[in-house]
Design a protein around this motif. Structure first.
Motif, short mmCIF file in Angstrom:
data_model
loop_
_atom_site.label_atom_id
_atom_site.label_comp_id
_atom_site.label_asym_id
_atom_site.label_seq_id
_atom_site.Cartn_x
_atom_site.Cartn_y
_atom_site.Cartn_z
N GLU A 106 -27.92 10.59 -18.23
CA GLU A 106 -28.91 9.49 -18.05
C GLU A 106 -29.25 9.28 -19.41
O GLU A 106 -29.51 8.17 -19.89
CB GLU A 106 -29.67 10.11 -17.10
CG GLU A 106 -31.13 9.16 -16.53
CD GLU A 106 -32.22 10.09 -15.96
OE1 GLU A 106 -33.04 8.94 -16.04
OE2 GLU A 106 -31.77 10.54 -14.93
N THR A 107 -28.93 10.89 -20.87
CA THR A 107 -29.34 9.80 -21.76
C THR A 107 -28.65 9.49 -22.43
O THR A 107 -28.50 8.72 -24.12
CB THR A 107 -30.49 10.74 -22.40
OG1 THR A 107 -28.71 11.69 -22.07
CG2 THR A 107 -31.13 11.39 -21.33
N GLY A 108 -27.54 10.02 -22.48
CA GLY A 108 -25.60 9.71 -23.28
C GLY A 108 -25.88 10.81 -24.16
O GLY A 108 -25.29 10.83 -25.31
N ASP A 109 -26.68 11.85 -24.43
CA ASP A 109 -27.04 12.63 -25.17
C ASP A 109 -25.96 14.34 -24.42
O ASP A 109 -25.65 14.81 -24.13
CB ASP A 109 -28.86 12.92 -25.61
CG ASP A 109 -29.05 12.09 -26.51
OD1 ASP A 109 -28.46 11.44 -27.26
OD2 ASP A 109 -30.34 11.59 -26.39
N THR A 110 -26.08 15.37 -26.04
CA THR A 110 -25.64 16.43 -25.31
C THR A 110 -27.05 17.09 -24.78
O THR A 110 -27.89 17.61 -25.98
CB THR A 110 -24.93 17.06 -26.66
OG1 THR A 110 -24.05 16.02 -26.86
CG2 THR A 110 -24.05 18.50 -26.63
N GLN A 127 -22.84 20.62 -22.36
CA GLN A 127 -22.52 18.93 -21.78
C GLN A 127 -22.19 17.72 -22.80
O GLN A 127 -23.73 17.65 -23.00
CB GLN A 127 -23.39 18.59 -20.70
CG GLN A 127 -22.69 17.03 -19.62
CD GLN A 127 -21.36 17.18 -19.04
OE1 GLN A 127 -21.41 18.23 -18.71
NE2 GLN A 127 -20.04 16.59 -19.73
N GLU A 128 -21.10 17.51 -23.44
CA GLU A 128 -21.14 16.63 -24.44
C GLU A 128 -21.63 14.97 -24.18
O GLU A 128 -21.53 14.81 -23.00
CB GLU A 128 -19.90 16.46 -24.38
CG GLU A 128 -18.70 17.25 -25.26
CD GLU A 128 -19.64 17.90 -26.21
OE1 GLU A 128 -20.69 16.75 -27.48
OE2 GLU A 128 -19.82 18.80 -27.08
N ILE A 229 -31.67 18.86 -25.83
CA ILE A 229 -31.19 18.27 -25.35
C ILE A 229 -31.10 17.89 -27.16
O ILE A 229 -32.06 18.13 -28.21
CB ILE A 229 -31.90 16.90 -24.93
CG1 ILE A 229 -30.86 15.67 -24.95
CG2 ILE A 229 -33.07 16.68 -25.16
CD1 ILE A 229 -31.09 14.58 -24.05
N ASN A 230 -29.90 18.24 -27.68
CA ASN A 230 -29.56 17.49 -29.00
C ASN A 230 -29.27 15.77 -29.19
O ASN A 230 -28.92 15.07 -27.89
CB ASN A 230 -28.75 17.89 -29.49
CG ASN A 230 -29.27 19.74 -29.64
OD1 ASN A 230 -29.70 20.63 -29.20
ND2 ASN A 230 -27.93 19.96 -30.78
#
Length: 283
Positions: A106-110, A127-128, A229-230
């Motif tokens: 949903e966010t496209g982030d790691t 999760q990449e 979340i990074n």
């Protein structure tokens, strides 16, 4: 005489165990480049005969591997298998995996699942996102001192006060290795994390990198883990922080309920933007 001999044997056995653990930790720190037998001995102040005996035993059990051509030693895959088993021992990794996948999609982030391991926080799962982003832990199984980064701050903030203080004191020297961090700085940050119910970092630890984390607080228990979340800093403006926080909190609540399937409903819901859970007031 018998008691003295048994005491000496216990001391020797304990020392060997401590040294074997030190070898494993050292090889974990050097990573994929590995280390020669001489480097292991020098780094840990071991006689070469002692280093050889310990490393050979670890290799025999698959905990250490030796590359044929370079003759350098690395952590063995048996450790990975043991770590995966330990990580799923509570079912936490299995429960959190769908949440990491959904959030990343949903966010496209790691996304990271971080859990407490003594004075450290260990990356249990990752999760990449749609782009590669390095992290402080680097990989699944990587560790950082509790108090470094939003995920470990989120865990540390919701431990009992005396336990959190003991951890800070134990890690004080290690904090100095990180940009802008110290034991006093950690103590200053924790009350805000407790009050708002999440931790966030914007460029402080790593230039250009932002992160936020929400603790996993099973009802009636201390923090057991956190989901973080990074992303790159431009991807976390104030308005998006609120959106991501809502997503993280929703997933974390579902994980907590799964960890406590028979304990009923919560005393009060988690506020949308900050605020502690009423049923988790310790720490």
């Amino acid at each position: 005489m018998q008691e003295t001999r048994e005491a000496n044997e216990t001391t020797t056995g304990t020392q060997l165990l401590d040294r074997a653990v030190a070898v494993l930790r050292y090889l974990g720190d050097v990573g994929q480049q590995g280390a020669s037998m001489a480097e292991i001995g020098d780094a840990l102040a071991l006689k070469q005969s002692t280093a050889h005996r310990i490393v050979t035993a670890l290799q025999r059990h698959g905990l250490v591997d030796r590359e044929l051509h370079t003759k350098r030693y690395r952590l063995g895959l048996t450790l990975f298998a043991m770590g995966a088993t330990a990580a799923d021992g509570t079912g936490l990794r299995r429960l959190a995996r769908p949440a990491l996948v959904r959030l990343s999609a949903e966010t496209g982030d790691t996304l990271f699942l971080m859990a407490r391991a003594g004075f450290n926080a260990v990356c249990v799962d990752r999760q990449e996102g749609t782009y590669f982003l390095d992290s402080l832990t680097g990989y699944v199984g990587g560790q950082i001192p509790l108090g470094v980064g939003p995920a470990s701050l989120a865990i540390l903030a919701f431990l009992p006060d005396d336990e959190a203080e003991a951890i800070i004191n134990a890690n004080a020297a290690r904090y100095e290795m990180y940009k802008h961090l110290s034991a006093d700085r950690i103590r200053q940050i924790l009350p805000q994390v407790r009050e708002q119910g999440y931790a966030v970092d914007q460029d402080e630890l790593v230039a250009g990198i932002a992160a936020m984390a929400v603790p996993i607080l099973p009802q009636g228990r201390d923090a057991v883990a956190a989901i973080a979340i990074n992303m790159t800093s431009p991807r976390l403006p104030p308005q998006r922080l609120q959106e991501l926080l809502t997503l993280l909190q929703k997933e974390v609540r579902e994980i907590e309920d799964s960890l406590n399937p028979l304990e009923g409903h919560r005393v009060a819901p988690l506020n949308t933007f900050g605020g502690m859970r009423a049923s988790n007031s310790n720490g």
